[in-house]
Design an enzyme around this catalytic site. Structure first.
Site, short mmCIF file in Angstrom:
data_model
loop_
_atom_site.label_atom_id
_atom_site.label_comp_id
_atom_site.label_asym_id
_atom_site.label_seq_id
_atom_site.Cartn_x
_atom_site.Cartn_y
_atom_site.Cartn_z
N LYS A 160 0.83 -1.23 0.00
CA LYS A 160 0.00 0.00 0.00
C LYS A 160 0.85 1.26 0.00
O LYS A 160 0.44 2.30 -0.51
CB LYS A 160 -1.01 -0.02 1.15
CG LYS A 160 -0.46 0.14 2.56
CD LYS A 160 -0.26 1.57 3.02
CE LYS A 160 0.57 1.65 4.28
NZ LYS A 160 0.93 3.00 4.68
N THR B 288 -4.18 5.47 3.23
CA THR B 288 -2.99 6.18 2.74
C THR B 288 -3.17 6.70 1.32
O THR B 288 -2.41 7.57 0.90
CB THR B 288 -1.73 5.30 2.83
OG1 THR B 288 -2.08 3.96 2.68
CG2 THR B 288 -1.04 5.44 4.13
O1 LIG Z 1 2.52 8.20 6.33
P1 LIG Z 1 2.64 6.87 5.66
O2 LIG Z 1 2.33 6.93 4.20
O3 LIG Z 1 3.96 6.22 5.96
O4 LIG Z 1 1.53 5.92 6.29
C1 LIG Z 1 1.53 5.70 7.66
C2 LIG Z 1 0.84 4.42 8.02
O5 LIG Z 1 1.43 3.32 7.35
C3 LIG Z 1 -0.63 4.46 7.83
O6 LIG Z 1 -1.21 3.26 8.27
#
Ligand SMILES: O=P(O)(O)OC[C@H](O)CO
Ligand SMILES: NC(=O)c1ccc[n+]([C@@H]2O[C@H](COP(=O)([O-])OP(=O)(O)OC[C@H]3O[C@@H](n4cnc5c(N)ncnc54)[C@H](O)[C@@H]3O)[C@@H](O)[C@H]2O)c1
Length: 326
Positions: free
Chosen positions: A186, A243
């Site tokens: 993701k 995200t």
């Molecule tokens: O800020 P990011 O894109 O690293 O996302 C943070 C976390 O993985 C959200 O679950």
């Protein structure tokens, strides 16, 4: 589970998880590699560098002493993915349960973080915690739910009870690989969605990308032995939707910058916090090619990270031959 809980990695997520564990009355030993950060957290009861504006529980004690942290009944591992092996190698061999909370795939080996942890600590139970969890929301006590995956039902039940809080609800799973693949993939797809946003391609495009990205995640997961229902759960689809929808995501924000025409290399050089998708993307593509899994969105993100022009990459993605949806 009684006794202290160790948290290894004092970035935004490690600090937020320390706060969750402290909510439950656990003494928390929070390891940071930077002595100045250790001193600042202990002096101010705040991690102003990575999680500003959140007063931390007095039960949290920052330290640079990894051996002292490792004496804890369980250790949450929250370093950037590419640093995990090096940090785990410094952990004493007698560490108890290791809970992998980072999201990524190791460069070179294509191993998931739980596989790295098991290679380094074959005698320790290894679990995975993953789901839709922006650190700043969790630390503020806003509600969410996560997947807590581990092979041994008794250990994962013990850990679930230890970290559950009224605002933090773990769902147990035996699908360790599935729980990790969602979080790793993701991050790459969030960069792609950010590009769509930055390039002004519209909300239809973003929704289509989320759906086709989920198809990529599912294909890759199936090739690696993940269960489809895990990928459709909190650690997969749940985290993907989060995200891919918010500039609070570092990965999405990186994509927005790229979509606006800024150079990926500059965006990465200028950031202090980790955008894991940038490091996962090339590794994921290699792993997918080795497993003969088609991942066109991941390939497009790799081209953009390598400096490819946004318009050309998007045009190529849309010009692929028409195919069946499933
Ligand atoms: O800020 P990011 O894109 O690293 O996302 C943070 C976390 O993985 C959200 O679950
Ligand atoms: N921030 C979130 O909302 C969130 C939520 C869930 C999962 N995660 C995952 O947790 C992991 C950590 O993310 P974060 O948000 O805490 O990162 P961050 O950018 O806030 O902080 C990174 C931390 O790692 C430290 N660090 C950097 N290089 C290191 C090295 N070589 N060895 C040891 N420590 C090192 C930094 O000093 C810093 O304390 C990532 O895999 C991320 O995907 C983050």
């Amino acid at each position: 589970m009684s006794g202290p809980i160790g948290v290894i990695g004092a970035g935004a997520w490690g600090t937020a998880l320390a706060q969750v564990a402290a909510t439950n009355g656990h003494e928390v030993r929070l390891w940071a590699r930077d002595p100045a950060l250790v001193d600042a957290i202990n002096a101010d009861h705040e991690n102003a560098a990575y999680l500003p504006g959140i007063p931390l529980s007095p039960l949290i004690r920052a330290t640079g002493d990894l051996a002292w942290v490792a004496e804890a009944a369980a250790n949450l591992i929250v370093t950037p993915a590419q640093a995990m092996r090096t940090v785990l190698a410094q952990l004493p061999a007698n560490a108890q349960a290791l809970v992998v909370c980072s999201k990524g795939i190791e460069a070179g080996t294509h191993l998931l973080m739980s596989e790295v942890a098991l290679e380094q600590h074959p005698a320790s139970p290894v679990l995975v915690l993953s789901g839709p969890t922006f650190a700043h929301e969790v630390a503020r006590g806003l509600p969410t739910a996560v997947t807590l995956a581990g092979h041994d039902p008794a250990t994962r039940a013990l850990l679930a009870t230890a970290i559950a809080a009224p605002h933090f609800r773990p769902y147990a799973s035996s699908d360790v690989i599935g729980a990790e693949i969602g979080g790793a993939v993701k991050n790459v797809l969030a960069i792609a969605c950010g590009v769509v946003d930055g390039a002004g391609l519209g909300q239809n495009a973003r929704a289509a990308l989320i759906a086709r990205g989920f198809a990529e995640m599912t294909r890759f997961g199936a090739a690696k032995g993940a269960r489809a229902e895990t990928l459709a759960g909190l650690s997969g689809l749940g985290d993907l939707v989060l995200t891919c929808s918010s500039t609070a995501s570092r990965n999405f924000s990186l994509g927005v910058g790229i979509g606006r025409g800024e150079a990926a290399a500059d965006l990465l050089t200028n950031r202090r916090t980790v955008a894991e998708g940038a490091y996962t993307a090339p590794v994921l593509l290699e792993a997918a090619q080795a497993a003969r899994v088609e991942m066109p969105i991941t390939a497009a993100v790799c081209r953009l990270l390598a400096g490819g022009a946004v318009r050309g990459v998007i045009d190529d993605l849309l010009a692929r031959p028409l195919k069946e949806e499933v």
